[in-house]
Design an enzyme around this catalytic site. Sequence first.
Site, PDB file in Angstrom:
ATOM      1  N   GLY A   1       0.772  -1.234   0.000  1.00 56.38           N
ATOM      2  CA  GLY A   1       0.000   0.000   0.000  1.00 56.38           C
ATOM      3  C   GLY A   1       0.800   1.279   0.000  1.00 56.38           C
ATOM      4  CE1 TYR A   2       5.517   5.229   2.837  1.00 60.64           C
ATOM      5  CE2 TYR A   2       6.683   5.096   0.745  1.00 60.64           C
ATOM      6  CZ  TYR A   2       6.441   5.735   1.953  1.00 60.64           C
ATOM      7  OH  TYR A   2       7.118   6.899   2.245  1.00 60.64           O
ATOM      8  CB  CYS A   3       4.214   2.590  -4.206  1.00 58.95           C
ATOM      9  SG  CYS A   3       5.939   2.169  -3.836  1.00 58.95           S
TER      10      CYS A   3
END
Length: 317
Positions: free
Chosen positions: A175-177
Site C-alpha cells: 500500500g505504500y507506493c
Amino acid sequence: MWLYLVALVGLWTLLRLFRERQVVSHLQDKYVFITGCDSGFGNLLARQLDRRGMRVLAACLTEKGAEELKSKTSARLGTVILDVTKTESVVAATQWVKERVGNRGLWGLVNNAGISIPSAPNEWLNKQDFAKVLDVNLLGMIEVTLNMLPSVRKARGRVVNVSSIMGRVSFFGGGYCISKYGVEAFSDSLRRELSYFGVKVAIIEPGYFKTSISSGDIHLPSAKMLWDQASSEVREMYGEKYLTSYLTFLKSLDQKCSEDLSLVTDCMEHALTSCHPRTRYSAGWDAKLLYLPMSYLPTFLTDAIFYWMSVKPAKAL
C-alpha cells in the site's frame, strides 16, 4: 542565439531565487498543525518551527512521544494525541486546534503521519495489508485535511502534504507506493480548488531517509511474517533464494538512507514561511539525481532498469 538563451535562463534563476527568499511576515503569530510528531520528520519540524518562534500544534500518536517532544521545546508548543485512522480522534483534534487558533485561523497544516508496512511483493499480501497502509497514509490524511480546511481557509494559509519519490515511481508492492500516488493526486486537486481562496498547497517528495518508516528493524520481521502467511504456490514461485536476497536488501536499508532529516524539514519550513512556496519539493540527492529523473523516462526504460536491478523469482521465465 545560445547567448540569449543562457542570459534568459540566468535571469529566470535570479528571479526565482529572489522570490523564494521572500518570507511571510509576523511568523510568531502563525499557528502550524503537524501530524506524526512522535519521531522523524514531524518531530524535527516541530522543534525547528518552535525555535523560529512559530506557534506549533504537534499531533502525536502516543503520550510518550508527546511528553518527549514537550521536554525539548518551548512552552509555546502544544501537543495533542491523534490517531488519523479514527474519525472521533480527528474530530477531537480539530476542535482542540480551533480553540487555540481562534479567529486567526490555522496558517499551516502539515500532513506528515505515515507508515510503510506491510510492504512486500503484491502476491504476498491480502486486502487488509493494503488497507492498513492506505488508512493512515491516504484516507487518514484526507480526513484530517477536510476537517482542518475551514481553519486553514480562514488564515489563507498553507497545506503541506508529505508524499515520497515513491509517489512518482513505484518501487515495490503493497500500500505504500499506492498511498503516495494518492497523496500526489489529492494534493493536485486540492491545490487547484483552494487557489480561489488564497490557500497554497505544497507536496514534499523525499528520497530515502533514516526514519522509523525505513528501518530494517521493522521491515525484516514484517517481511518474514508475510512470507510465512503466503500460499505454498506463491512461496514456490518466488523461492527461498528470492526471500534471502529480499531480506538482505531490507537489512541494508539503514545504510542506504540519509541521516540528515533537515533536508526534508527545511523544505517543509520553506513551504510554510516563503511568500512564494514551490508546488513540489524534492528532498535528498537520490531524489533529485536518480528517482525524479527516472520518473520522466519512458515507461519501458524504467521497467528495464528495474528488471535489470532486481532479483528474479525462482520460476521467472
